[in-house]
Design a protein around this motif. Structure first.
Motif, PDB file in Angstrom:
ATOM      1  N   GLY A  36       0.679  -0.857  -0.357  1.00 38.84           N
ATOM      2  CA  GLY A  36      -0.060   0.211  -0.143  1.00 38.84           C
ATOM      3  C   GLY A  36       0.753   1.134  -0.347  1.00 38.84           C
ATOM      4  O   GLY A  36       0.418   2.256  -0.096  1.00 38.84           O
ATOM      5  N   ALA A  59       0.305   4.572   2.272  1.00 37.97           N
ATOM      6  CA  ALA A  59      -0.799   4.923   2.114  1.00 37.97           C
ATOM      7  C   ALA A  59      -1.329   5.131   3.599  1.00 37.97           C
ATOM      8  O   ALA A  59      -2.059   5.479   4.365  1.00 37.97           O
ATOM      9  CB  ALA A  59      -1.755   4.329   1.165  1.00 37.97           C
ATOM     10  N   MET A  74      -9.477  10.482  -0.947  1.00 35.36           N
ATOM     11  CA  MET A  74      -8.730   9.782  -1.970  1.00 35.36           C
ATOM     12  C   MET A  74      -7.784  10.006  -3.130  1.00 35.36           C
ATOM     13  O   MET A  74      -6.923   9.068  -3.362  1.00 35.36           O
ATOM     14  CB  MET A  74     -10.496   9.253  -3.024  1.00 35.36           C
ATOM     15  N   ARG A 114      -4.806   9.485  -0.716  1.00 33.13           N
ATOM     16  CA  ARG A 114      -4.629   8.146  -0.429  1.00 33.13           C
ATOM     17  C   ARG A 114      -3.851   7.432  -1.888  1.00 33.13           C
ATOM     18  O   ARG A 114      -3.186   6.496  -1.623  1.00 33.13           O
ATOM     19  CB  ARG A 114      -5.971   8.195   0.196  1.00 33.13           C
ATOM     20  N   ASN A 115      -4.842   7.615  -3.188  1.00 33.73           N
ATOM     21  CA  ASN A 115      -4.307   7.250  -3.937  1.00 33.73           C
ATOM     22  C   ASN A 115      -2.772   7.209  -4.160  1.00 33.73           C
ATOM     23  O   ASN A 115      -1.718   6.216  -4.190  1.00 33.73           O
ATOM     24  CB  ASN A 115      -4.880   7.758  -5.128  1.00 33.73           C
ATOM     25  N   CYS A 155      -0.376   5.669  -2.158  1.00 33.39           N
ATOM     26  CA  CYS A 155      -0.895   4.145  -2.241  1.00 33.39           C
ATOM     27  C   CYS A 155       0.068   3.848  -3.248  1.00 33.39           C
ATOM     28  O   CYS A 155       0.882   2.261  -3.152  1.00 33.39           O
ATOM     29  CB  CYS A 155      -2.559   3.936  -2.437  1.00 33.39           C
TER      30      CYS A 155
END
Lengths: 298, 755
Positions: free
Chosen positions: B359, B362, B377, B380-381, B384
Motif C-alpha cells: 500500500g 497509504a 481519495m 490516498r491514491n 498508495c
C-alpha cells in the motif's frame, strides 16, 4: 412482500430481454428473449457455463449495460428507458455490486472502502456506520488494514460490507467465491444469504453448481436462454438452513455416496483389489449409517 | 581578411608615406605581402529620407582603393558598384550592407555626415570586419545603431581635414611569417617614427572574426547543453512511457517466463517496441531537423549575411543525433524490461486479489477519521502508489524544468537589462551622449558651441578612452569613461566601495573585479593612452586604486574621475560630453541641432546605449523565444503523456466507482485533484531543478559564450506563475480531455479486463 391479494410483487422484472453483440461481422446473442421476475428478499442464483449470458444478465440488471430489446423494470422503474444520468442514479440508489476480484480501492483502508459505499449512496444505510458494517461482517479487528494486508476472504467481506453500506435493496454478486477456497466461499455465501433475510434481494452469478444449493431459487442459463427456473434439485432440506458443519457433512456424504456406488460397481465387475474395496465400503457405510445416502445420491 | 592589424593609439595620426616607409624598413619587411593604410574616424551618419529618420553613430573607413598591393580587406559589393572606377578624391562611398539592409536603403543614395558634410554612396558592401557589426561600446549585431561608411583614403582625409594622415594599417603576411616578431618590429618602428603607441590585432582578436570562427565552439557548447536538456526531457518521457508499457505487459512476461521462454527472447518484444518508437522518433526528428536547420540557416543568413554561405547537410551531426535518438529510448526501455524479468513468474501471472501490492505510504493515513472518502481519495491514491506517482511527478517536473530554464534565461536577460537601464538613466532619462571625433580643449569653441547650444540645458565634459586593467597575470580590456564624479547630471552609482578621492582610482564592474581577483581598496595596473604630442599618443601604465564597484553589468566598463585626466596627459581636453536637452526640447531636436556642429562624431540618447546592450543579447532573446514555445509544447506533451498514462492506470478504480453510481463529475474531480497534487509537487520540483540548471548554465556555459556581461540569475514570479499555470492546466485539462474515455467507458469490460 405481498399485496392485499396475497400475491408477492416482483422487485425485478425482465420482459423479453435480448442482448446482442457484434464480433466483427458476426452477431452474437448473449441473451435471447429472456423473461424473469425476482421477488424482494429473494436469494437467486444464476447458473450457467461460460458464455451462457449470466454476467450479461447481471450487468443489465445493474444498468452497467443496456439491452438490445425488451424491458427491465426495477421496483416499478423501467431502467431500459433511462438516460445515462438516471442509470447512474439508479445504481447509487438501487443496486450494489460484489465482484469476483473484489475491486477494493487499494489506497483506502477497509473502513474507508466501506465508507465509500456509505457516501456513494448519499444516504445513511439504516443508521449503520461503516464501522458497524465491518463489525457485521466480522472484520471489526481489521478496520484500518489495507486490501493488500487482508486475505481473499477478508477482502470479499469488505466488498460485501461496502455493498451493504450503500443501503441499496439489491445486491448483485458476480462469481463472489470464484477466487476463494471452499470453506471461505461457504462463509461468504452464508453472509450473503443472511442479507436476503434482511430484505435484500441477492442475485449471485456463478458457474459453480454447489453454490446453487444454498439458493432459494436457481435460474440456469444456456446460450442466452433460461433452460431451468426453480428451487435447487436437492432442496429437500435447504442447505442454507443448515449450519456450516451440517452443510459440510451433507456435502461430504454426497461425495462418499458416489464413492460407494463406484466401489459396488467395481466389486460386482471384479475389478481391482476386492478385499480393499470391501473394507472401504464397510467403513463408508458405518460412517454414514445415520445419513440417507441413497437419498443423497438420488 | 587581414593577418595583422596595426592601430595607432586613440587620437594619434601619422603621415601615410612616412608610416609606410617605416614599415618597409623593418627587418622582416619581406614577410609582408600586402599593406593597406587606412584612416578610421567616428562620425554621425544621417541616412534619413522622407519616409524615415535615420541618424546613427558610425565610422568612416578611408582605404586605398588602388593596386592589389594595397588591398587587404576585400569589400564584397551587394548593391550598386564599388569604388574602383571612381576617382581617388571623388566624394563617394560604399555603405555597409547590414545597415543599409536594416533601414531598407536603396543601393545608391545620399547621406550626411556630422559636421554638415554630404556624401553620395554608390553601392552597398560587406567587409570581413563587419560580417558581424560591433560597436566600440561592445554592441554586437548593432547594424541598427551603427553605420560604417567605406570611402577612398584620399576622400576620407579630405573629409576629416587630415590630409595625408592615417591611423590604421592592415597587413597580409607570408605563410612563414611570425606575427609576434613583426609586431615587435612594427611597434619599435612606429615609436621611433613619432613616439606614438600602437596596438596590434590578429583575426582572433577581431570580434566579428571571433564570433564567426572562434566562438563557434563556445556557441556549440551552449546549444549542445540546450539540446541535451531537451533530449533529457524527451528521454525521461520515453522512460516513463516505456516503464508503464512494460508494466502493462507484466502478465504476458510472466506467462512467457512460466512457459520457460528464455529471458532474452522475452525482452526482445518490448525492446522492439522501443526500437519502433525510437526509429520513428528519429526519422520524424531528422525530417524536422532538416527543415528547422534550413529555417535556422535562412534566419542566420538574414541576421548575418555573408558573401558566401553554405549550408551543407551534416551527416556527422545527424548520425550522432540518430544514434542518441535510438540508443537513449532503448536504454530507457531496457531498465524496466530487466526489472520485469527479475520478477518471479508466479508473481507476474497472478490475477485477482493476489495481485494486490503493498500500500505504499497509504498506511500513514490509515487511522485518519474516515469521512468524505472521495475528498481524501486523491491523496490516498498518491500515497498508495508512490512509484507511479513519482514517475508522473518526475515527468511533469522534467517538462517544467525545461520551461523554467528557458524562461529563466529570458528573465535573467530582462533583469540584467533593467539593471543597466536603471544605472544608465538614473534620475535623468533624457541624458544624451555626444562623442567628438578628436580631443578638443575644454574651453575651445567646439565645446562651447555644444554646451551653450540653446537645445542643451546642461553639459558635462568627459573622456572616453580604451585601455587595459591588469592584476597579477590577468588582463581585462576596458572602456574607460572619465566623468565628473561630482556631477549632478549623472555619475555612476556605487554597488560597493567609494568614489575615487584625491588618489587616482577607478570604479570597475563586479565581473571585472571577480576576473581580476580584486576588491575595493586593492590596486591594479591601468594601461591607458598617454598623450605624447599634438596628434600622437602612446601607451602608459599607472597604478590605480579600485575605489569601488559600479552596478553596470558590463565587464569592460570602467569609470574614473575626469579631474584625474592629467595622468594621461589629457588635462583640459575633452572627447565626449554628456548633455541634457533643454526644457521642451526633444532628443531628436538635440540630435539634429548638434549634427551640424564641427567635431561631433555622434549624438545619441543614453537609452540608445541600452539598445546596444539589448542587441548584444537580443540574438539570444529571439532564439530563446522560439525555444520557449518549443519548451511549452514539450512541457505540455510530457505532462499530458504522464498524466494520461496515470488515468489509464486508474481505469479500474474509475469503473468500480461508476459501478457504484459515482457521478462522472465526481470521479473527474477525484482525478483532477489527484493530478493537481502531482502537478503542484512536480511543478515545484521542476521550478527548483530549472533554477538549479539555470545557475549552472549561466555560470558555467554563458560565462564562456558572453563573458562581458554579468547575468543576474533570476526567475521572475511571472515565470513561476506560467509554470504553475501550465502544471495546473495540464492537471485539469488532461482528465477533461480524457473525459470522453470516461464517459464511454465499458464498465463491465474494464472491470473484467483489468482482472
Amino acid at each position: 412482500m405481498e399485496n392485499r391479494t396475497g400475491i408477492r410483487h416482483s422487485i425485478i422484472e425482465l420482459e423479453q430481454i435480448s442482448k446482442r453483440y457484434r464480433m466483427g461481422d458476426v452477431g452474437v446473442a448473449a441473451l435471447d428473449n429472456v423473461s424473469l421476475c425476482v421477488a424482494p428478499g429473494e436469494f437467486l442464483v444464476v447458473l450457467g457455463p461460460s458464455g451462457s449470458g449470466k454476467t450479461t444478465l447481471l450487468n443489465l440488471i445493474g444498468a452497467l449495460d443496456t439491452a438490445s430489446s425488451g424491458d427491465i423494470c426495477i421496483a416499478g422503474q423501467n431502467i431500459t428507458r433511462m438516460n445515462r444520468a438516471q442509470r447512474f442514479r439508479y445504481r447509487r440508489e438501487m443496486v450494489s455490486f460484489i465482484f469476483q476480484s473484489f475491486n477494493l480501492f487499494p489506497g483506502l483502508s477497509a473502513l474507508d472502502n466501506v465508507q465509500f459505499g456509505v457516501e456513494s449512496a448519499e444516504r445513511k444505510p439504516n443508521g449503520m456506520t461503516a464501522r458497524e458494517m465491518l463489525e457485521r461482517v466480522g472484520l471489526d479487528h481489521r478496520l484500518h488494514h489495507f486490501p493488500h494486508q487482508l486475505s481473499g476472504g477478508e477482502q470479499q467481506r469488505v466488498a460485501i460490507a461496502r455493498a451493504l453500506a450503500t443501503g441499496n435493496p439489491i445486491l448483485l454478486a458476480d462469481e463472489p467465491t470464484g477466487e476463494l477456497d471452499f470453506k471461505t466461499g461457504i462463509q461468504i455465501l452464508e453472509l450473503l444469504h443472511e442479507q436476503s433475510h434482511l430484505d435484500k434481494t441477492v442475485i449471485i452469478v456463478t458457474h459453480n453448481r454447489e453454490i446453487a444449493r444454498v439458493a432459494d431459487r436457481v435460474v440456469e442459463l444456456s446460450s442466452g436462454h433460461i433452460v431451468r427456473d426453480g428451487v435447487p434439485d436437492n432442496h429437500k432440506t435447504a442447505i442454507a438452513d443448515l449450519s456450516w458443519e451440517e452443510a459440510r457433512d451433507e456435502t461430504m456424504a454426497i461425495v462418499d455416496a458416489l464413492v460407494l456406488a463406484r466401489l459396488a460397481s467395481a466389486m460386482a465387475a471384479g475389478r481391482g483389489d476386492c478385499a480393499d474395496h470391501r473394507a472401504r465400503h464397510r467403513h463408508l457405510q458405518r460412517t454414514h449409517q445415520h445419513v440417507p445416502l441413497a437419498a443423497a445420491v438420488e | 581578411m587581414y593577418d595583422l592589424r596595426l592601430s595607432l593609439t586613440q587620437g594619434s595620426y601619422l603621415d601615410q608615406t612616412e608610416l609606410l616607409n617605416a614599415v618597409s624598413s623593418i627587418d622582416h619587411a619581406d614577410w609582408i605581402t600586402a599593406t593597406e593604410p587606412r584612416l578610421i574616424l567616428p562620425t554621425l551618419v544621417d541616412a534619413s529620407s522622407a519616409a524615415q529618420s535615420v541618424i546613427v553613430p558610425g565610422r568612416l573607413i578611408g582605404t586605398d582603393t588602388g593596386s592589389a598591393q594595397t588591398r587587404v580587406n576585400d569589400l564584397y559589393i551587394t548593391g550598386g558598384h564599388g569604388l574602383e572606377g571612381e576617382p581617388a578624391d571623388a566624394p563617394v562611398a560604399v555603405l555597409e550592407h547590414k545597415f543599409a539592409a536594416f533601414y531598407e536603403l536603396p543601393p545608391q543614395g545620399d547621406i550626411r555626415l556630422s559636421g554638415d558634410r554630404s556624401l553620395r554612396y554608390v553601392g552597398t558592401g560587406l567587409s570581413p570586419e563587419y560580417f558581424v557589426v560591433f560597436t566600440d561600446e561592445g554592441g554586437m549585431m548593432a547594424e541598427a545603431n551603427f553605420a560604417v561608411v567605406f570611402l577612398s583614403l584620399q576622400t576620407a582625409q579630405t573629409l576629416v581635414e587630415r590630409p595625408g594622415m592615417v591611423n590604421d594599417v592592415l597587413f597580409t603576411l607570408a605563410a612563414d611569417a611570425d606575427s609576434d616578431t613583426l609586431r615587435a618590429e612594427l611597434a619599435v618602428a612606429v615609436d621611433e617614427l613619432a613616439n606614438v603607441g600602437a596596438s596590434f590585432m590578429v583575426p582572433q582578436d577581431d570580434p566579428a572574426y571571433n564570433m564567426l570562427y572562434e566562438d563557434i565552439a563556445k556557441d556549440e557548447l551552449f546549444w549542445r547543453a540546450m539540446a541535451y536538456l531537451f533530449l533529457a526531457g524527451a528521454v525521461f518521457g520515453a522512460f516513463n512511457l516505456a516503464t508503464r508499457l512494460v508494466e502493462a505487459q507484466r502478465r504476458e512476461i510472466g506467462i512467457q517466463m512460466a512457459l520457460g521462454v528464455m529471458p532474452r527472447w522475452i525482452a526482445i518484444r518490448p525492446l522492439l517496441v522501443a526500437v519502433q518508437i525510437a526509429v520513428l522518433g528519429v526519422v520524424f526528428g531528422l525530417i524536422i531537423g532538416v527543415f528547422v536547420g534550413d529555417a535556422f540557416g535562412d534566419l542566420l543568413q538574414t541576421m548575418m549575411p555573408l558573401p558566401i554561405s553554405l549550408q551543407p547537410f551534416q551527416p556527422r551531426i545527424f548520425l550522432e543525433a540518430a544514434a542518441l535518438g535510438i540508443a537513449l529510448p532503448l536504454l530507457a526501455t531496457l531498465f524496466p524490461v530487466l526489472r520485469a524479468l527479475r520478477v518471479e513468474p508466479v508473481d507476474a501471472i497472478r490475477t485477482g486479489h493476489l495481485v494486490a501490492k503493498g500500500g505504499g505510504f497509504a498506511p500513514l493515513l490509515a487511522r485518519r477519521a474516515s469521512s468524505r472518502v472521495l475528498t481524501w481519495m486523491p491523496l490516498r491514491n498518491l500515497l498508495c502508489a508512490p512509484r507511479r506517482a513519482l514517475l508522473t511527478l518526475l515527468g511533469i517536473a522534467a517538462a517544467i524544468t525545461l520551461l523554467v530554464l528557458i524562461m529563466g534565461m529570458l528573465d535573467s536577460f530582462a533583469v540584467t537589462l533593467d539593471q543597466a537601464r536603471v544605472e544608465l538613466l538614473q534620475a535623468n532619462p533624457e541624458r544624451m551622449l555626444v562623442q567628438l571625433n578628436f580631443f578638443y580643449p575644454e574651453n575651445s569653441p567646439i565645446i562651447a558651441n555644444i554646451s551653450q547650444s540653446p537645445v542643451v540645458s546642461g553639459a558635462d565634459a568627459s573622456l572616453k578612452l580604451g585601455g587595459y586593467m591588469i592584476h597579477d597575470d590577468t588582463t581585462v580590456e576596458t572602456l574607460l569613461d572619465m566623468v565628473d564624479m561630482t556631477s549632478t547630471l549623472w555619475r555612476p552609482s556605487l554597488a560597493s566601495g567609494s568614489y575615487p578621492g584625491e588618489r587616482p582610482g577607478v570604479l570597475i564592474s563586479a565581473i571585472a573585479a571577480r576576473d581580476l581577483g580584486v576588491q575595493p581598496g586593492d590596486t591594479i595596473t591601468l594601461r591607458h593612452p598617454q598623450r605624447t604630442g599634438l596628434l600622437s599618443y602612446g601607451w602608459a601604465e599607472s597604478e590605480v586604486e579600485v575605489s569601488g564597484i559600479h552596478p553596470l553589468p558590463l565587464r569592460f566598463q570602467t569609470y574614473m574621475d575626469f579631474r584625474q585626466a592629467e595622468m594621461m596627459g589629457l588635462a583640459g581636453l575633452v572627447n565626449a560630453l554628456q548633455v541634457t536637452p533643454a526644457p521642451g526640447v526633444t532628443q531628436d531636436q538635440v540630435q539634429q541641432a548638434l549634427f551640424d556642429q564641427f567635431g561631433v562624431a555622434s549624438v545619441q540618447p543614453v537609452s540608445a546605449v541600452i539598445r546596444v546592450f539589448e542587441d548584444l543579447i537580443g540574438e539570444f532573446v529571439a532564439i530563446f523565444s522560439v525555444m520557449q514555445v518549443a519548451a511549452v509544447i514539450l512541457a505540455v506533451l510530457i505532462a499530458y503523456n504522464s498524466t494520461s498514462i496515470n488515468i489509464d492506470e486508474r481505469r479500474r478504480d474509475m469503473a468500480t466507482m461508476f459501478a457504484f453510481g459515482t457521478r462522472v463529475r465526481t470521479a473527474l474531480r477525484v482525478e483532477i485533484v489527484e493530478h493537481l497534487l502531482t502537478s503542484i509537487f512536480g511543478t515545484a520540483l521542476g521550478c527548483v531543478l530549472g533554477f538549479a540548471f539555470l545557475v549552472v548554465l549561466l555560470t558555467q556555459v554563458f560565462d564562456v559564450v558572453i563573458p562581458d556581461i554579468e547575468m543576474t540569475i533570476t526567475v521572475q514570479p511571472l515565470t513561476l506563475l506560467v509554470a504553475l499555470v501550465i502544471g495546473v492546466l495540464v492537471a485539469v485539462l488532461t482528465p477533461i480531455l480524457n473525459l470522453r474515455k470516461l464517459i464511454g467507458m465499458d464498465i463491465p469490460s474494464t472491470l473484467r479486463v483489468m482482472e
